[in-house]
Scaffold this active site. Structure first.
Site, PDB file in Angstrom:
ATOM      1  N   LYS A  16       0.838  -1.216   0.000  1.00 15.50           N
ATOM      2  CA  LYS A  16       0.000   0.000   0.000  1.00 15.50           C
ATOM      3  C   LYS A  16       0.867   1.258   0.000  1.00 15.50           C
ATOM      4  CE  LYS A  16      -2.293  -0.723   3.854  1.00 15.50           C
ATOM      5  NZ  LYS A  16      -1.740  -2.011   4.332  1.00 15.50           N
ATOM      6  N   ARG A  91      -9.423   1.218   9.333  1.00 17.35           N
ATOM      7  CA  ARG A  91      -9.047  -0.185   9.520  1.00 17.35           C
ATOM      8  C   ARG A  91     -10.131  -0.958  10.257  1.00 17.35           C
ATOM      9  NH1 ARG A  91      -3.177   0.653   9.481  1.00 17.35           N
ATOM     10  NH2 ARG A  91      -2.024  -1.279   9.670  1.00 17.35           N
ATOM     11  N   ARG A 130      11.231  -7.115   5.267  1.00 18.74           N
ATOM     12  CA  ARG A 130      11.185  -5.660   5.467  1.00 18.74           C
ATOM     13  C   ARG A 130      11.624  -5.293   6.895  1.00 18.74           C
ATOM     14  NH1 ARG A 130       5.607  -2.496   4.552  1.00 18.74           N
ATOM     15  NH2 ARG A 130       5.246  -3.001   6.718  1.00 18.74           N
ATOM     16  N   ARG A 136      12.138  -2.208  11.624  1.00 15.11           N
ATOM     17  CA  ARG A 136      10.879  -1.727  12.220  1.00 15.11           C
ATOM     18  C   ARG A 136      10.551  -2.516  13.472  1.00 15.11           C
ATOM     19  NH1 ARG A 136       6.390  -0.134   7.813  1.00 15.11           N
ATOM     20  NH2 ARG A 136       5.123  -0.885   9.522  1.00 15.11           N
ATOM     21  N   ARG A 147      -0.822  -9.034  13.379  1.00 15.51           N
ATOM     22  CA  ARG A 147      -1.355  -7.995  12.498  1.00 15.51           C
ATOM     23  C   ARG A 147      -2.199  -8.611  11.382  1.00 15.51           C
ATOM     24  NH1 ARG A 147       3.618  -4.829  10.570  1.00 15.51           N
ATOM     25  NH2 ARG A 147       2.344  -3.007  10.177  1.00 15.51           N
TER      26      ARG A 147
HETATM   27  P1  AMP Z   1       0.840   0.672   9.353  1.00 14.26           P
HETATM   28  O1  AMP Z   1       2.132   1.365   9.104  1.00 14.26           O
HETATM   29  O2  AMP Z   1      -0.308   1.290   8.601  1.00 14.26           O
HETATM   30  O3  AMP Z   1       0.914  -0.813   9.131  1.00 14.26           O
HETATM   31  O4  AMP Z   1       0.499   0.883  10.902  1.00 14.26           O
HETATM   32  C1  AMP Z   1       1.363   0.448  11.929  1.00 14.26           C
HETATM   33  C2  AMP Z   1       0.588   0.227  13.221  1.00 14.26           C
HETATM   34  O5  AMP Z   1      -0.020   1.470  13.622  1.00 14.26           O
HETATM   35  C3  AMP Z   1      -0.572  -0.743  13.121  1.00 14.26           C
HETATM   36  O6  AMP Z   1      -0.173  -2.087  13.290  1.00 14.26           O
HETATM   37  C4  AMP Z   1      -1.468  -0.273  14.259  1.00 14.26           C
HETATM   38  O7  AMP Z   1      -0.977  -0.681  15.525  1.00 14.26           O
HETATM   39  C5  AMP Z   1      -1.311   1.242  14.167  1.00 14.26           C
HETATM   40  N1  AMP Z   1      -2.325   1.835  13.242  1.00 14.26           N
HETATM   41  C6  AMP Z   1      -2.091   2.495  12.070  1.00 14.26           C
HETATM   42  N2  AMP Z   1      -3.248   2.894  11.509  1.00 14.26           N
HETATM   43  C7  AMP Z   1      -4.234   2.470  12.341  1.00 14.26           C
HETATM   44  C8  AMP Z   1      -5.645   2.553  12.307  1.00 14.26           C
HETATM   45  N3  AMP Z   1      -6.305   3.138  11.283  1.00 14.26           N
HETATM   46  N4  AMP Z   1      -6.333   2.005  13.346  1.00 14.26           N
HETATM   47  C9  AMP Z   1      -5.712   1.421  14.389  1.00 14.26           C
HETATM   48  N5  AMP Z   1      -4.391   1.295  14.473  1.00 14.26           N
HETATM   49  C10 AMP Z   1      -3.644   1.810  13.468  1.00 14.26           C
END
Ligand code: AMP
Length: 191
Positions: A16, A91, A130, A136, A147
């Site tokens: 994404k 989400r 990654r 990370r 996740r």
């Molecule tokens: P991402 O980089 O989008 O994969 O986000 C990393 C982490 O941030 C996720 O695993 C969640 O813990 C948190 N996170 C990001 N966006 C959201 C969202 N819309 N709702 C809840 N948690 C989020």
């Protein structure tokens, strides 16, 4: 004409972020990633960051309340008035509904939800790589599997939500990055 109010949906590691970066470059609209904003908050040690840190590291979701507030604030900024690419928000169904109301208040709606369809086992491999390269902290194997589970349980239902609203387009997300970008570009032009 291309759609400019876009949501990218797909499990973690589906690409994404990469595709969002390409779309925003082409359309000149901001890339809005709640994950990036939360990581910045953690790095800056803000209140939100302190509350989100351990949740993110465990692979769980930060509360709807927190992420909806940060997305709302970001969407209200001037540069988002001509469009945006949402990446990682919404989400959950509650977030999707909150986003719908929020946009409706400005008399707009999402024009397109692009869902990247992928093979989950291949994805886990991709995420482990990654994590290695980028270091990370939220990418331990256990967190990655968590996740994926969270995605299946809480985020996948959004596919039906946006399908029912007539804005869902599914794009095969496992192939060549350029081919995926081309498919996305074509899909956006038809919206
Ligand atoms: P991402 O980089 O989008 O994969 O986000 C990393 C982490 O941030 C996720 O695993 C969640 O813990 C948190 N996170 C990001 N966006 C959201 C969202 N819309 N709702 C809840 N948690 C989020």
């Amino acid at each position: 004409m291309s759609a400019t109010r876009i949501l990218l949906l797909g499990p973690p590691g589906a690409g994404k972020g990469t595709q969002a970066a390409r779309i925003v470059k082409r359309l000149g609209v901001p890339h809005i990633s709640t994950g990036d904003m939360l990581r910045q908050a953690v790095a800056a040690g803000t209140d939100v960051g302190l509350r989100a840190k351990s949740v993110m590291e465990s692979g769980e979701l930060v509360s709807d309340e927190i992420v909806t507030a940060i997305a709302k604030e970001r969407l209200a900024q001037e540069d988002a008035s001509s469009g945006f690419v949402l990446d990682g928000f919404p989400r959950t169904l509650a977030q999707a509904k909150a986003l719908g109301s929020l946009l409706q208040e400005s008399g707009i709606s999402l024009e397109c939800c692009l869902a990247l369809t992928v093979d989950v086992n291949a994805l886990v491999e991709r995420l482990l790589k990654r994590a290695d390269i980028e270091g990370r902290k939220d990418d331990t194997e256990e967190a990655i599997r968590q996740r994926m589970t969270v995605y299946a349980e809480q985020t996948e239902p959004l596919l039906d939500y946006y399908r029912e609203r007539g804005v869902l387009i599914e794009i095969p997300g496992m192939g060549d990055i350029n081919e995926i970008s081309d498919a996305i570009e074509k899909a956006l032009e038809t919206q």
